[in-house]
Scaffold this active site. Structure first.
Site, short mmCIF file in Angstrom:
data_model
loop_
_atom_site.label_atom_id
_atom_site.label_comp_id
_atom_site.label_asym_id
_atom_site.label_seq_id
_atom_site.Cartn_x
_atom_site.Cartn_y
_atom_site.Cartn_z
N ASP A 50 -38.91 37.26 30.78
CA ASP A 50 -37.49 37.38 31.11
C ASP A 50 -37.18 38.87 31.31
OD1 ASP A 50 -34.80 37.13 31.44
OD2 ASP A 50 -34.40 36.22 29.49
N ASP A 53 -39.94 38.71 26.29
CA ASP A 53 -39.44 37.39 25.91
C ASP A 53 -39.98 36.36 26.89
OD1 ASP A 53 -37.77 35.32 24.74
OD2 ASP A 53 -36.44 35.58 26.46
N ASP A 73 -39.60 32.34 27.61
CA ASP A 73 -38.80 31.17 27.29
C ASP A 73 -39.14 30.05 28.26
OD1 ASP A 73 -36.45 29.29 27.27
OD2 ASP A 73 -35.71 30.74 25.80
#
Length: 391
Positions: free
Chosen positions: A294, A98, A100
């Site tokens: 992440d 992930d 972000d």
């Protein structure tokens, strides 16, 4: 969020889902499913521990519930609908990454626009894919725009399916360059020569791949730049490095000029003073080329991740699966805007002036009641900067 706004978004999400064609992930029946409904209040409570048997067909579920967010598990289970993780009996998990914008070191929250954050996140995605494809050799990657401010990458490979959290953390450490240092990166090579009673070694950066390739590429550019500058200018540049005085700077310049090929091949033992340069370029390479993923998402084998084809309740944009070949041209603020929201105007109310960049246009609205394209209104309402006004 006011009830009028919530009801409007729920209804329009349902209109999208009635037209949507959702491709489920592999082994969908073995995965846990979860969703967040359009409930009132500041907190969002996820309904989870569901199986496809509990939900019914995904199409009918989406049309019936019109959820704010939809998720499926990275893991597969014997009993995905069981109420506890122990009762589910884990089989294995996708390797999920992930990215972000909230976690990117190059993003300045409060200063960077939404478009700027997404652009920087896409740069980080390309770096991550370089690690996964070139360093690890993964071929079957699923890349998804999260619908918010980032991207997800799924690796579905038999070699990673049963990895535990600690093994996945090692992969995280690698792509982030955690604790990467000269001493752990270099490889010792014997120095040839006849008649040597005590054969010596030289330390080399492994230039054929991995982090060694990345550092060596930067050292090659450094060597070319140093020689092009000439000695005096090069010495002035080198003395700006921490711990490098004029004497060491001249030694570094001379050794680079006299041993350019060795430096470009990754030989860090050309001169003791050159070690300072090598360490600096390792740090610079990590800062420039790491993929700031992440960590908890990758290490959590039970993680829930957004369903491609669903809508992100915090933006109204589509969670979109991307073809690898089309990634360079993908613009989320154009390509992830649902067609259902295009071609209509609605009225919204904003407490302050706000600028939205969508579909290649910049729109500034507010304060007060304004008529805007529906896709812009949905975006602002979903993000909490506007409420639905009466028509």
């Amino acid at each position: 969020m006011e009830e009028r706004t919530r009801a409007y978004l729920r209804g329009r999400f349902g209109d999208v889902y009635r037209r949507a064609e959702i491709d489920l992930p592999p082994r969908a029946d073995d995965r846990e499913w979860g969703y967040i409904p359009w409930t009132a209040g500041p907190d969002t409570t996820m309904v989870r521990h569901k199986s496809t048997l509990d939900l019914g067909s995904m199409t009918s579920f989406l049309e019936r519930k019109c959820p704010r967010h939809v998720y499926f598990s990275a893991g597969t289970y014997d009993a995905p609908g069981a109420a506890t993780m122990d009762e589910k009996h884990w089989q294995g998990s996708d390797l999920v990454f992930d990215l972000d914008a909230d976690h990117l070191p190059r993003v300045t929250l409060g200063e960077d626009s939404y478009a700027e954050m997404l652009s920087k996140c896409k740069d980080a995605l390309l770096r991550l894919l370089d690690f996964l494809e070139r360093d690890f050799g993964f071929e079957e990657l699923t890349v998804t725009f999260s619908g918010g401010r980032g991207y997800h990458v799924h690796v579905r490979d038999a070699g990673v399916y049963e990895l535990g959290s600690e093994e996945r953390r090692e992969i995280v450490d690698y792509v982030r360059g955690n604790d990467l240092a000269l001493e752990t990166l270099v490889e010792a090579e014997p120095v040839g020569g006849r008649g040597l009673e005590n054969p010596t070694e030289k330390r080399m950066l492994p230039a054929d791949g991995g982090w060694g390739r990345r550092v060596t590429t930067r050292l090659e550019a450094f060597a070319d730049d140093l020689i092009e500058r000439g000695e005096d200018d090069a010495v002035a540049t080198l003395t700006e490095f921490d711990g490098v005085g004029e004497r060491s700077a001249r030694a570094i310049y001379n050794v680079v000029a006299d041993n350019t090929t060795a430096v470009k091949r990754g030989n860090v033992d050309v001169h003791p003073a050159f070690l300072t340069v090598a360490r600096r370029y390792i740090d610079e390479t990590v800062a420039a080329e790491q993929a700031p993923i992440d960590e908890p998402v990758t290490t959590d084998t039970n993680r829930l991740i957004r369903l491609p084809g669903s809508l992100h309740g915090g933006s109204g944009l589509e969670v979109q699966r991307l073809d690898r070949a089309a990634l360079d041209d993908f613009d989320p603020l154009v390509d992830a805007v649902p067609e259902t929201f295009v071609g209509h105007d609605i009225t919204v109310e904003l407490p302050t002036e706000h600028t939205v960049e969508l579909r290649g246009e910049s729109l500034t609205v507010g304060p007060g009641v304004s008529t805007v394209p529906e896709y812009a209104g949905v975006f602002m309402m979903a993000r909490g900067t506007a409420e639905k006004a009466t028509e």
